[in-house]
Motif scaffolding. Structure first.
Motif, PDB file in Angstrom:
ATOM      1  N   MET A   1       2.191  -0.946   1.949  1.00 33.17           N
ATOM      2  CA  MET A   1       3.266  -0.523   0.911  1.00 33.17           C
ATOM      3  C   MET A   1       2.742  -0.652  -0.659  1.00 33.17           C
ATOM      4  O   MET A   1       3.135   0.390  -1.166  1.00 33.17           O
TER       5      MET A   1
ATOM      6  N   TRP B   1       8.603   4.455   6.940  1.00 32.72           N
ATOM      7  CA  TRP B   1       8.162   3.282   7.506  1.00 32.72           C
ATOM      8  C   TRP B   1       8.484   3.224   8.777  1.00 32.72           C
ATOM      9  O   TRP B   1       9.717   3.488   9.359  1.00 32.72           O
TER      10      TRP B   1
ATOM     11  N   ILE C   1      13.230  -1.179   5.624  1.00 32.07           N
ATOM     12  CA  ILE C   1      11.985  -1.812   4.945  1.00 32.07           C
ATOM     13  C   ILE C   1      12.046  -3.274   4.953  1.00 32.07           C
ATOM     14  O   ILE C   1      13.241  -3.831   4.700  1.00 32.07           O
TER      15      ILE C   1
END
Ligand SMILES: O=C(O)C(=O)CO
Length: 475
Positions: A452, A204, A167
């Motif tokens: 996010m 992700w 991330i």
């Protein structure tokens, strides 16, 4: 002392101070949800053993103040997220050892307390004694797990931090305020320590890969939050068979993805790739006066898949004065069509035959897998360009290579392929009439931040037993 007296199964229980509750659900984490039976209250409790984990947001406010309280909470959360205001906490001292984490915010709390007081006076109804209330925290703070009850943050599994597939570093401080992050490497190295603690996986760019082995290894997993709109990388039936929820972020992605669609359309129409090469090449002595490309204004764009992103693409194409056709499972409302100036083609074939640019914006499902194959490419104009911002699997890639090599269609612009990335020797990477980008539809700072934040909200909502913003179900 707040005392629960549990009678036979399904029967109400009594609180010593007069409030009656009915057990409505046994939750997967072993806690039980209870609904307050006092007519004006509608409050809910969640009990883990003797510990009250959550009550509903209005904190037992009567209905009159519920909306007001909720509005305040929503507004305060928004302001907190924008960094305009720090969420405040209300901490009430507990005298009896029972911990009550109530999702209240100061204005909401005050409003609800006033309303409770008014109703209590009118109805002469017993009042929940504040001394029976333990810790009341803001809804912005993570609550609801046994781990949290011990004052720890929920443990969330991530692939890693930083490149290549971790991330973004810039997201880490926000995530760490809400979660205790564990990387795949840490889990692999210390499985016994982490496996029971992990409550959520933060996916992700398709990582961590969610497979049966991982699901079996995480007995207390409650939710998989996936970035982006597409969930074709997740085996939804398998995940749900483990009692795990899935969330995505469909609302956050549309603008950035539609922007990239137009970027690819404009770049391929104006042959930007070649133009840049000419401009920067060490061989260039002078520019060619007869170098030309295609014009976008007045050209026909055919959009296949008119969901949120498709509609945003149409909005943008309208500003470029394009003629817009679309094909979709269902025709959009007339006002949507009018707003973006799009005409429905019930048959995809009609759209393929008429369009100068064919834009793919569908989800990858069994129905859309290889939606565009040899037959469909043959139907397109030899001067047409295929643009794919959905998933590589929507196009028969071998058929596309052939069509591009043989002049069946003029060009292609692809943000998505299969696999990703393509093998370095793949013919699509060598063709002058093809633009390939590395799946960057949502890759802007703003959109990634919004995704996010949304994923964080979804994880907390699942763990707290709140309404889940974007739950994905398998049907
Ligand atoms: O939203 C998604 O799933 C994307 O892949 C955008 O490119």
């Amino acid at each position: 002392m707040m005392e629960f007296v549990e009678s036979q199964k399904g029967k109400p229980i009594l609180l010593k101070d007069g409030y009656r509750y009915r057990k409505v659900r046994i939750n997967v984490d072993g806690s039980a949800s209870w609904l307050c039976l006092v007519t004006f209250c509608g409050g809910r409790l969640r009990l883990q053993g003797e510990t009250v984990l959550i009550v509903s947001e209005h904190n037992h406010a009567p209905d009159v103040s519920k909306n007001e309280a909720l509005r305040s909470v929503v507004e305060m959360r928004r302001r907190a997220e924008l960094g305009m205001e720090k969420p405040r906490q209300i901490i009430q001292e507990c005298t009896n050892g029972i911990s009550l984490e109530a999702a209240v915010h100061l204005p909401a709390y005050v409003a609800s307390q006033r309303a409770i007081e008014r109703r209590r006076r009118r109805a002469r109804h017993p009042y929940v004694d504040p001394r029976s209330v333990g810790i009341c925290t803001s809804p912005c703070l993570p609550i609801a797990s046994p781990v949290e009850a011990m004052g720890e943050l929920p443990v969330v599994l991530i692939q890693g931090i930083g490149d290549p597939d971790g991330i973004a570093e810039e997201h880490v401080p926000f995530l760490k305020k809400n979660f205790s992050l564990v990387t795949m490497k840490e889990l692999t190295e210390n499985r016994q320590h982490f496996r029971e603690k992990i409550r959520a996986v933060y996916v992700w760019e398709t990582k961590p890969v969610i497979d049966r082995e991982l699901l079996q290894n995480l007995p207390n997993l409650k939710v998989i939050a996936s970035a982006g709109a597409g969930v074709d990388h997740l085996a939804l039936d398998l995940i749900s068979s483990f009692g795990v929820k899935v969330t995505n972020t469909p609302l956050e992605v549309s603008n950035a993805t539609a922007d990239l669609a137009m970027t690819l359309l404009l770049a391929s129409a104006r042959n930007l790739q070649e133009a840049i090469q000419i401009a920067v090449s060490s061989d260039t002595q002078q520019f060619f006066s007869n170098w030309m490309a295609d014009e976008v204004t007045g050209a026909t764009l055919g959009i296949i898949g008119m969901g949120r992103v498709g509609l945003k693409v149409a909005q943008r194409a309208k500003a470029f004065e394009m003629k817009i056709l679309y094909h979709n499972r269902n025709q959009r409302k007339e006002e949507d069509e009018r707003a973006v100036g799009a005409t429905y083609c019930a048959k995809m074939e009609d759209l393929l035959q008429q369009s100068d640019f064919v834009m793919l914006v569908v989800n990858l499902t069994p129905e859309t897998c290889k939606l565009i194959g040899e037959r469909e490419l043959q139907l397109m104009k030899p001067t047409a360009t295929l643009i794919n911002i959905s998933r590589g699997g929507v196009v028969d890639q071998d058929a596309l290579v052939e069509a591009l090599q043989n002049g069946v269609i003029k060009a292609a612009a692809l943000d998505v392929t299969y696999p990703e990335p393509l093998p370095r020797a793949h013919p699509l990477l060598r063709m002058k009439n093809v633009i390939v980008t590395p799946h960057i539809g949502t890759a802007t700072h703003n959109t990634c931040r919004l995704m996010m934040q949304n994923m964080t909200k979804s994880i907390l909502a699942v763990l707290n037993g709140h309404r889940i913003p974007n739950e994905v179900t398998s049907n």
